[in-house]
Design an enzyme around this catalytic site. Sequence first.
Site, PDB file in Angstrom:
ATOM      1  N   CYS A  36       0.850  -1.256   0.070  1.00  0.00           N
ATOM      2  CA  CYS A  36       0.023   0.017  -0.005  1.00  0.00           C
ATOM      3  C   CYS A  36       0.854   1.230   0.209  1.00  0.00           C
ATOM      4  CB  CYS A  36      -0.891  -0.056   1.223  1.00  0.00           C
ATOM      5  SG  CYS A  36      -1.891   1.359   1.482  1.00  0.00           S
ATOM      6  N   GLY A  37       0.503   2.297  -0.690  1.00  0.00           N
ATOM      7  CA  GLY A  37       0.987   3.786  -0.401  1.00  0.00           C
ATOM      8  C   GLY A  37       1.425   4.085   0.895  1.00  0.00           C
TER       9      GLY A  37
END
Length: 159
Positions: A36-37
């Site tokens: 995930c970012g």
Amino acid sequence: MTAITDFTVKAADGSSVALEAYRGQVLLIVNTASKCGFTPQYEGLEALHRDYAARGFEVLAFPCNQFGAQEPGDAAEIANFCSLTYDVTFPVFGKVDVNGAQADPLFDTLKAAAPGLLGSKAIKWNFTKFLVGRDGQVVDRYAPTTKPEDIRKDIEGLL
């Protein structure tokens, strides 16, 4: 309301873990993902854990694959990633659903106790954080965009 420490959850190895073991501690419960970012927040979460563990603080991470399939790995892969990439020493539990019919009861309780923006209950993305006081009650909910270091003052107020 039910105390968070009244729940039993699954460890990464599938065994049951009574959150009773964390009674009397300040907790930051986070739904996490490895791809995930926001994944670099593991570094900030670990910093909080190292800074405050001796004072009765614990980060509890719950991997979740419900958002963009960003946690596809099994428990061993997740643990290996957390350890090797971010030197995580706080507990990383078994993968859970945080929304929907299969949501873990712990997360249903967290969401009910601390609704999100405009009163929404659903968790919108990975790295939503719930701060729990020593009494096992939810104190606050933080968006995925809230960096762990931005929660520091709130944690210190509870310790």
